[in-house]
Write a protein that holds these residues in place. Sequence first.
Motif, PDB file in Angstrom:
ATOM      1  N   ASN A  82      85.003  75.941   0.351  1.00  0.00           N
ATOM      2  CA  ASN A  82      86.292  76.464  -0.538  1.00  0.00           C
ATOM      3  C   ASN A  82      85.678  76.864  -2.125  1.00  0.00           C
ATOM      4  OD1 ASN A  82      86.639  74.379  -2.778  1.00  0.00           O
ATOM      5  ND2 ASN A  82      86.800  72.826  -1.080  1.00  0.00           N
ATOM      6  N   MET A 117      89.163  60.698   3.753  1.00  0.00           N
ATOM      7  CA  MET A 117      88.422  60.850   2.299  1.00  0.00           C
ATOM      8  C   MET A 117      87.151  60.696   3.010  1.00  0.00           C
ATOM      9  SD  MET A 117      88.259  57.407   0.097  1.00  0.00           S
ATOM     10  CE  MET A 117      89.857  57.245  -0.421  1.00  0.00           C
ATOM     11  N   GLY A 118      86.237  61.479   1.991  1.00  0.00           N
ATOM     12  CA  GLY A 118      84.755  61.343   2.342  1.00  0.00           C
ATOM     13  C   GLY A 118      84.178  60.245   2.427  1.00  0.00           C
ATOM     14  N   ARG A 169      82.626  55.582  -0.318  1.00  0.00           N
ATOM     15  CA  ARG A 169      83.450  54.500  -1.433  1.00  0.00           C
ATOM     16  C   ARG A 169      83.624  53.322  -0.891  1.00  0.00           C
ATOM     17  NH1 ARG A 169      86.183  60.080  -1.217  1.00  0.00           N
ATOM     18  NH2 ARG A 169      85.687  61.103  -3.345  1.00  0.00           N
ATOM     19  N   PHE A 181      89.273  61.306  -6.414  1.00  0.00           N
ATOM     20  CA  PHE A 181      88.973  62.559  -5.828  1.00  0.00           C
ATOM     21  C   PHE A 181      88.637  63.700  -6.915  1.00  0.00           C
ATOM     22  CE2 PHE A 181      92.300  60.045  -3.538  1.00  0.00           C
ATOM     23  CZ  PHE A 181      91.475  59.703  -2.385  1.00  0.00           C
ATOM     24  N   PRO A 182      88.128  64.506  -6.253  1.00  0.00           N
ATOM     25  CA  PRO A 182      87.818  65.830  -7.020  1.00  0.00           C
ATOM     26  C   PRO A 182      89.040  66.449  -7.023  1.00  0.00           C
ATOM     27  CG  PRO A 182      86.613  65.845  -5.047  1.00  0.00           C
ATOM     28  CD  PRO A 182      87.035  64.429  -5.082  1.00  0.00           C
ATOM     29  N   HIS A 242      86.894  74.306  -6.494  1.00  0.00           N
ATOM     30  CA  HIS A 242      85.974  73.646  -7.605  1.00  0.00           C
ATOM     31  C   HIS A 242      85.767  74.799  -8.757  1.00  0.00           C
ATOM     32  CE1 HIS A 242      85.796  69.862  -5.257  1.00  0.00           C
ATOM     33  NE2 HIS A 242      85.392  70.728  -4.325  1.00  0.00           N
ATOM     34  N   LYS A 251      82.748  71.928   5.411  1.00  0.00           N
ATOM     35  CA  LYS A 251      83.834  72.626   4.609  1.00  0.00           C
ATOM     36  C   LYS A 251      83.279  73.746   3.666  1.00  0.00           C
ATOM     37  CE  LYS A 251      83.662  67.904   2.673  1.00  0.00           C
ATOM     38  NZ  LYS A 251      82.954  67.759   3.474  1.00  0.00           N
ATOM     39  N   GLY A 291      89.532  69.775  -6.895  1.00  0.00           N
ATOM     40  CA  GLY A 291      89.506  70.893  -6.034  1.00  0.00           C
ATOM     41  C   GLY A 291      89.590  70.425  -4.462  1.00  0.00           C
ATOM     42  N   GLY A 292      89.137  69.145  -4.262  1.00  0.00           N
ATOM     43  CA  GLY A 292      89.076  68.927  -3.018  1.00  0.00           C
ATOM     44  C   GLY A 292      90.448  68.379  -2.436  1.00  0.00           C
ATOM     45  N   MET A 318      87.094  67.602   2.391  1.00  0.00           N
ATOM     46  CA  MET A 318      88.104  67.557   1.457  1.00  0.00           C
ATOM     47  C   MET A 318      89.023  66.376   1.835  1.00  0.00           C
ATOM     48  SD  MET A 318      90.197  70.657   2.476  1.00  0.00           S
ATOM     49  CE  MET A 318      88.591  71.629   2.714  1.00  0.00           C
ATOM     50  N   PRO A 319      89.450  65.643   0.726  1.00  0.00           N
ATOM     51  CA  PRO A 319      90.381  64.591   0.997  1.00  0.00           C
ATOM     52  C   PRO A 319      91.785  65.056   1.493  1.00  0.00           C
ATOM     53  CG  PRO A 319      89.424  64.230  -1.291  1.00  0.00           C
ATOM     54  CD  PRO A 319      89.261  65.791  -0.750  1.00  0.00           C
ATOM     55  N   ILE A 376      86.092  60.113   6.535  1.00  0.00           N
ATOM     56  CA  ILE A 376      85.614  61.409   7.445  1.00  0.00           C
ATOM     57  C   ILE A 376      84.273  61.001   7.852  1.00  0.00           C
ATOM     58  CG2 ILE A 376      85.180  63.798   7.381  1.00  0.00           C
ATOM     59  CD1 ILE A 376      87.542  64.010   5.172  1.00  0.00           C
TER      60      ILE A 376
END
Length: 132
Positions: free
Chosen positions: A119, A68-69, A72, A35-36, A122, A117, A38-39, A1-2, A110
């Motif tokens: 959760n 962040m993931g 990008r 970013f999503p 989302h 992760k 939910g993340g 997650m960011p 990351i």
Amino acid sequence: MPHIVVEYSANLEAQVPPRRLVDALHGAALGTGVFPVGGLRTRAERRDVYAVADGDPGHAFVAVRVRMGAGRDAATRRRVAEDLMRVLEAETAEAFASRGLGLSVDVEEIDPVASLKTNNLHERIAAREGAR
Ligand SMILES: O=C(O)C/C(=C\C=C(/O)C(=O)O)C(=O)O
């Protein structure tokens, strides 16, 4: 997650409320569209023991760290940093005009191999959106 961590010197708290700073930076991060929803996690970390520049106790800092993931491109990572810096500068403008203040924004990726992760955010956000 960011993750966005807003680290700040305690001497800034009266002038720059951390709640306001977190909300403004969280909103700016969402506004990038990168970013999503939910993340995203944004929080403040107050530092009580620190030294800034020549050690004048009136000096202050805010260091924003974005994790962040991976994947990008550089332009996207740069845009995230610039959007957050713009908001950080706006939120701290009064302090900047009246005391020593160091601001920074760093975007890190990351490690995709050693990051786990889970959760339910989302799904919950999608369900909430669907109910509207
Ligand atoms: O990929 C990552 O670790 C960070 C990320 C998104 C993460 C989630 O959506 C999540 O943890 O649910 C990202 O977009 O950078």
